[in-house]
Design a protein around this motif. Sequence first.
Motif, PDB file in Angstrom:
ATOM      1  N   TYR A  50       0.816  -1.217   0.000  1.00  0.00           N
ATOM      2  CA  TYR A  50       0.000   0.000   0.000  1.00  0.00           C
ATOM      3  C   TYR A  50       0.848   1.265   0.000  1.00  0.00           C
ATOM      4  O   TYR A  50       0.350   2.365  -0.227  1.00  0.00           O
ATOM      5  CB  TYR A  50      -0.938   0.026   1.212  1.00  0.00           C
ATOM      6  N   GLU A  51       2.153   1.123   0.279  1.00  0.00           N
ATOM      7  CA  GLU A  51       3.007   2.295   0.357  1.00  0.00           C
ATOM      8  C   GLU A  51       3.159   2.941  -1.022  1.00  0.00           C
ATOM      9  O   GLU A  51       3.009   2.293  -2.058  1.00  0.00           O
ATOM     10  CB  GLU A  51       4.394   1.913   0.902  1.00  0.00           C
ATOM     11  N   GLU A  52       3.471   4.228  -1.022  1.00  0.00           N
ATOM     12  CA  GLU A  52       3.634   4.956  -2.278  1.00  0.00           C
ATOM     13  C   GLU A  52       4.730   4.317  -3.101  1.00  0.00           C
ATOM     14  O   GLU A  52       5.796   3.975  -2.601  1.00  0.00           O
ATOM     15  CB  GLU A  52       3.978   6.418  -1.991  1.00  0.00           C
ATOM     16  N   GLU A  54       4.390   1.409  -4.532  1.00  0.00           N
ATOM     17  CA  GLU A  54       4.160  -0.031  -4.577  1.00  0.00           C
ATOM     18  C   GLU A  54       2.711  -0.311  -4.955  1.00  0.00           C
ATOM     19  O   GLU A  54       1.798   0.392  -4.539  1.00  0.00           O
ATOM     20  CB  GLU A  54       4.465  -0.669  -3.218  1.00  0.00           C
ATOM     21  N   GLU A  88      -2.722   6.972   5.419  1.00  0.00           N
ATOM     22  CA  GLU A  88      -1.317   7.257   5.126  1.00  0.00           C
ATOM     23  C   GLU A  88      -1.078   7.672   3.676  1.00  0.00           C
ATOM     24  O   GLU A  88       0.023   8.096   3.337  1.00  0.00           O
ATOM     25  CB  GLU A  88      -0.469   6.001   5.427  1.00  0.00           C
ATOM     26  N   ARG A  89      -2.124   7.545   2.822  1.00  0.00           N
ATOM     27  CA  ARG A  89      -1.967   7.891   1.403  1.00  0.00           C
ATOM     28  C   ARG A  89      -3.025   8.909   0.988  1.00  0.00           C
ATOM     29  O   ARG A  89      -4.018   8.575   0.350  1.00  0.00           O
ATOM     30  CB  ARG A  89      -2.098   6.621   0.560  1.00  0.00           C
TER      31      ARG A  89
END
Length: 444
Positions: A50-52, A54, A88-89
């Motif tokens: 989920y991280e930026e 990825e 977080e996004r």
Amino acid sequence: MSGSTLPGTGDDDAPDRVVLHVDMDCFYASCERLKEPELRGQPVVVGMGYEEGETIGAVATASYEARAYGVDSAQPISQAVERLPPVERPDLGSADDDRGHYRPVDMEFYQSVASEVKAILHDCADTVREVSIDEAYLDVTARTSWERVDDPPRASGAAEKRTLAEGLGRHVRERIAREVGVPASVGVAPNMATAKIASDHDKPEGLTVVPPGSVAEFLAPLPVEEIHGVGPVRAGQLREMGIETADDLADADPGVLQDRFGDRGVELHDRAGGVDNREVTPTGLPKSLSRESSFSEATTDAGAMREKVRALAAAVAERARSKDALYRTIGIKAVTTPYDVNTRAESLSGPVDDPELVEETALSLLSEFEDEPVRKLGVRVSKLSFAAGEQASLDGFASATVADGGSEGETESETESESAGEDAAAESTPAESRSGQFSLGEFE
């Protein structure tokens, strides 16, 4: 703790077995809430990708709040973030979207919490079969019975009246919540297959009791896929044969089922009718033994810490002696604020049985943390030996401090027993167990 001191203790010669299946609720998400209490009541998703930057990954587990948005275990992370954009996004979704809290898998921490749960389970039962990090079977026949209680509140599950067995199941569930801080659901039944179904019957934090004589009636109306061992593919095959419910499966011709599915078909037929003669067998001898206890709030009171460690050391040493176990390593766990798990240990030159040494060593290791606010303390003995033999001479005592899990390769997952073992895969649905916990074997 002896069986006679537990709530729900009855006659040891009860004719019917009493089996508990303990299933942790959304375990990884619950562990994340231990680290961040502000996440309680919020949608929490544990996974990767989920991280930026990825886009590839999967959901390991989702809290019940996150499931309300269509996020579930084993789901592609791309689908999860579409349904519930991460806090977080901010670049994903719109400003008006409800959002969830996403966290990466922290297996070391989850194993640490699981070790605390396992310590309770081993303390409450003579035989424990650990199936995975978040579920286990307990045979508590020698500690309780199906004897009815004369003047009870309303019974749980299929029971018309409360039983001593229900009291013990409630005690296990509440002790996990009180001492570890994570929720569990417990099924109580006379066999393993029914106990597993019962633990899933009233999630989260459920307690479902199915006494002998009520098993077939309890199972009869359930969809066939709820029978332990029936996955989605097998359920579809059974429905093609006109078998929709557990009652249908129990009434089916076992010869026809054997022709179609082999011995597995007969096994499923028996389970649907409430017949399961498997014994709860441990997956292996424990590698370590531990006891842990929390303070009501974080404390820097060195006297209180030392008093707690003395009591824990005595309990662990007595437990090792009751199992005829010698140990080569003595260690402590200190959980400091906000929720940092610290472990320290000293290794001996050979196996010993020495309660005074356990206390002395644990207090020495504790001194490092006596100026820090401590939430929880634990004492552990490990590198266990159950074979008859002489103890190492303490004249040859040689210690080496192992910090934070250290050079000996010990991990918190080893604290109570070995991992699930040879037939663990047969004990849960592939990819996702009924607890909603995605298997990391599949996840990775």
